[in-house]
Design a protein around this motif. Sequence first.
Motif, mmCIF file in Angstrom:
data_model
loop_
_atom_site.group_PDB
_atom_site.id
_atom_site.type_symbol
_atom_site.label_atom_id
_atom_site.label_comp_id
_atom_site.label_asym_id
_atom_site.label_seq_id
_atom_site.Cartn_x
_atom_site.Cartn_y
_atom_site.Cartn_z
ATOM 1 N N ILE A 160 2.424 -2.557 -24.494
ATOM 2 C CA ILE A 160 3.293 -3.763 -24.135
ATOM 3 C C ILE A 160 2.335 -5.060 -24.143
ATOM 4 O O ILE A 160 1.274 -4.814 -23.341
ATOM 5 C CB ILE A 160 4.050 -3.837 -22.719
ATOM 6 C CG1 ILE A 160 4.906 -2.708 -22.422
ATOM 7 C CG2 ILE A 160 4.730 -5.193 -22.374
ATOM 8 C CD1 ILE A 160 5.765 -2.461 -21.470
ATOM 9 N N GLU A 161 2.467 -6.267 -24.885
ATOM 10 C CA GLU A 161 1.840 -7.329 -24.756
ATOM 11 C C GLU A 161 2.351 -8.259 -24.267
ATOM 12 O O GLU A 161 3.473 -8.728 -24.485
ATOM 13 C CB GLU A 161 1.542 -7.643 -26.285
ATOM 14 C CG GLU A 161 0.553 -6.949 -27.242
ATOM 15 C CD GLU A 161 -0.998 -7.291 -26.655
ATOM 16 O OE1 GLU A 161 -0.975 -8.289 -25.842
ATOM 17 O OE2 GLU A 161 -1.912 -6.422 -26.897
ATOM 18 N N LEU A 220 6.440 -0.096 -30.473
ATOM 19 C CA LEU A 220 6.761 1.108 -30.611
ATOM 20 C C LEU A 220 6.153 1.709 -31.603
ATOM 21 O O LEU A 220 6.142 1.409 -32.862
ATOM 22 C CB LEU A 220 8.348 1.240 -30.599
ATOM 23 C CG LEU A 220 9.211 0.379 -29.483
ATOM 24 C CD1 LEU A 220 10.634 0.560 -29.965
ATOM 25 C CD2 LEU A 220 8.817 1.096 -28.198
ATOM 26 N N MET A 221 5.112 3.003 -31.351
ATOM 27 C CA MET A 221 4.713 3.623 -32.345
ATOM 28 C C MET A 221 5.459 4.952 -32.881
ATOM 29 O O MET A 221 5.818 5.466 -31.892
ATOM 30 C CB MET A 221 3.423 4.207 -31.719
ATOM 31 C CG MET A 221 2.050 3.107 -32.037
ATOM 32 S SD MET A 221 2.245 1.858 -31.161
ATOM 33 C CE MET A 221 1.389 2.148 -29.665
ATOM 34 N N LEU A 247 13.118 -1.978 -21.043
ATOM 35 C CA LEU A 247 12.643 -0.827 -21.650
ATOM 36 C C LEU A 247 13.630 0.261 -21.563
ATOM 37 O O LEU A 247 13.546 0.885 -22.904
ATOM 38 C CB LEU A 247 11.524 -0.388 -20.739
ATOM 39 C CG LEU A 247 10.157 -1.382 -21.118
ATOM 40 C CD1 LEU A 247 9.180 -0.949 -20.116
ATOM 41 C CD2 LEU A 247 9.680 -1.375 -22.392
ATOM 42 N N ALA A 248 14.487 0.437 -20.724
ATOM 43 C CA ALA A 248 15.384 1.494 -20.727
ATOM 44 C C ALA A 248 16.442 1.338 -21.902
ATOM 45 O O ALA A 248 16.693 2.556 -22.586
ATOM 46 C CB ALA A 248 16.076 1.835 -19.375
ATOM 47 N N ARG A 249 16.810 0.236 -22.195
ATOM 48 C CA ARG A 249 17.518 -0.005 -23.118
ATOM 49 C C ARG A 249 17.012 -0.010 -24.696
ATOM 50 O O ARG A 249 17.927 0.845 -25.606
ATOM 51 C CB ARG A 249 18.089 -1.416 -23.103
ATOM 52 C CG ARG A 249 19.160 -2.017 -22.180
ATOM 53 C CD ARG A 249 19.736 -3.424 -22.368
ATOM 54 N NE ARG A 249 20.113 -3.742 -23.481
ATOM 55 C CZ ARG A 249 19.989 -4.967 -24.033
ATOM 56 N NH1 ARG A 249 19.132 -5.897 -23.439
ATOM 57 N NH2 ARG A 249 20.355 -5.160 -25.385
ATOM 58 N N GLY A 291 7.470 -3.759 -33.623
ATOM 59 C CA GLY A 291 7.379 -4.687 -32.302
ATOM 60 C C GLY A 291 8.844 -5.225 -32.015
ATOM 61 O O GLY A 291 9.816 -5.670 -32.815
ATOM 62 N N VAL A 292 9.162 -5.232 -30.746
ATOM 63 C CA VAL A 292 10.160 -5.796 -30.176
ATOM 64 C C VAL A 292 10.066 -6.888 -29.124
ATOM 65 O O VAL A 292 9.422 -6.571 -27.949
ATOM 66 C CB VAL A 292 11.207 -4.744 -29.640
ATOM 67 C CG1 VAL A 292 12.555 -5.032 -29.263
ATOM 68 C CG2 VAL A 292 11.411 -3.548 -30.554
#
Length: 361
Positions: free
Chosen positions: A325-326, A338-339, A306-308, A296-297
Amino acid sequence: MRTALVIGTGLIGTSVAMALAQRGVVVHLADHDPEQARTAAALGAGTDEAPEGVVDLAVVAAPPAHVAGVLGDAMRRGVAYGYLDVASVKGGPRRELEALGADLSRYLGTHPMAGREKSGPLAASAELFEGRPWVLTPTRDTDTEVLNLALELVSHCRAVPVVMDADAHDRAVALVSHMPHLVSSLVAARLEHAEESAVRLSGGGIRDVTRIAASDPRMWIDILSANPGPVAELLSDVAADLDETVRALRALESGDDEKRRTGAAGIEDVLRRGNAGQIRVPGKHGSAPRVYEVVGVLIDDQPGQLARIFADAGRAGVNVEDVRIEHATGQQAGLVQLMVEPKAAPLLSAALRERGWGVRQ
């Protein structure tokens, strides 16, 4: 395939037409609503002018209840060499065509397993079918050249052909599409008059369960009306499970220890059966399901975040298998999940922390 006629310019028909047009096929568009055909043409799906002669393939993208009638009319007029439909039900339309006395050697029922919650040509995309199963239901009567045209269509749409019996297809889609849609709608209906304070607690779970309930009811009435028997049988089984589950939950309310143990066992049974069914759902690219580690980020709701993250994951040499995305309630922030492969999770976590991300594993 050089020429095609797409009859019905909704989401599926327009998406098919776009894919064919991009591959150099001259596509003619027709619809009972001429304005919708003009819209599809303006989007680059082809021309709304009638073909001057016989086209190679006619694709009927009408609701299931109207497929046989539209196909029968097109076949009587001789507009194409081969005919297929893309309706979500296959057995009924074929039997209706047979009753009309149509030449079934020139017809092939198909069903692309793709769609969106939105409908109409404005929701269409040439990429809608990429990597998705596309069911073909040929019989011994099907002309080989018609089957080849259907396979060429599937290839142009970059889908994956799957050959099935028509009635087996209808039972299968009742299980994996039609019945789940009704169950999703039944769950979502509980929210209509719920207290606002309760609805505001909604998270990823309720969003996942109710996502498909946003679809057009008129379209789904057509679909379910064409496949009611298999769907009703499945819902009857679900209803029996619900009755057992309700009894188990009531037992858990009891002050009797034996009843509580029985109730707990009943709940455990349905949860374990759910586990066993869920792991049978195909994983990435149709492969066997895989278990991934979640990294999780924490992010702010700002452009480029998201691109970064994906760029930093790429620099770390980690492939992101899936992402969710939560969104935080009442805040311009969220948690990106991220899985990744389990062995890659520690590497990704460390790399993202080094680059200043707030990581939750």
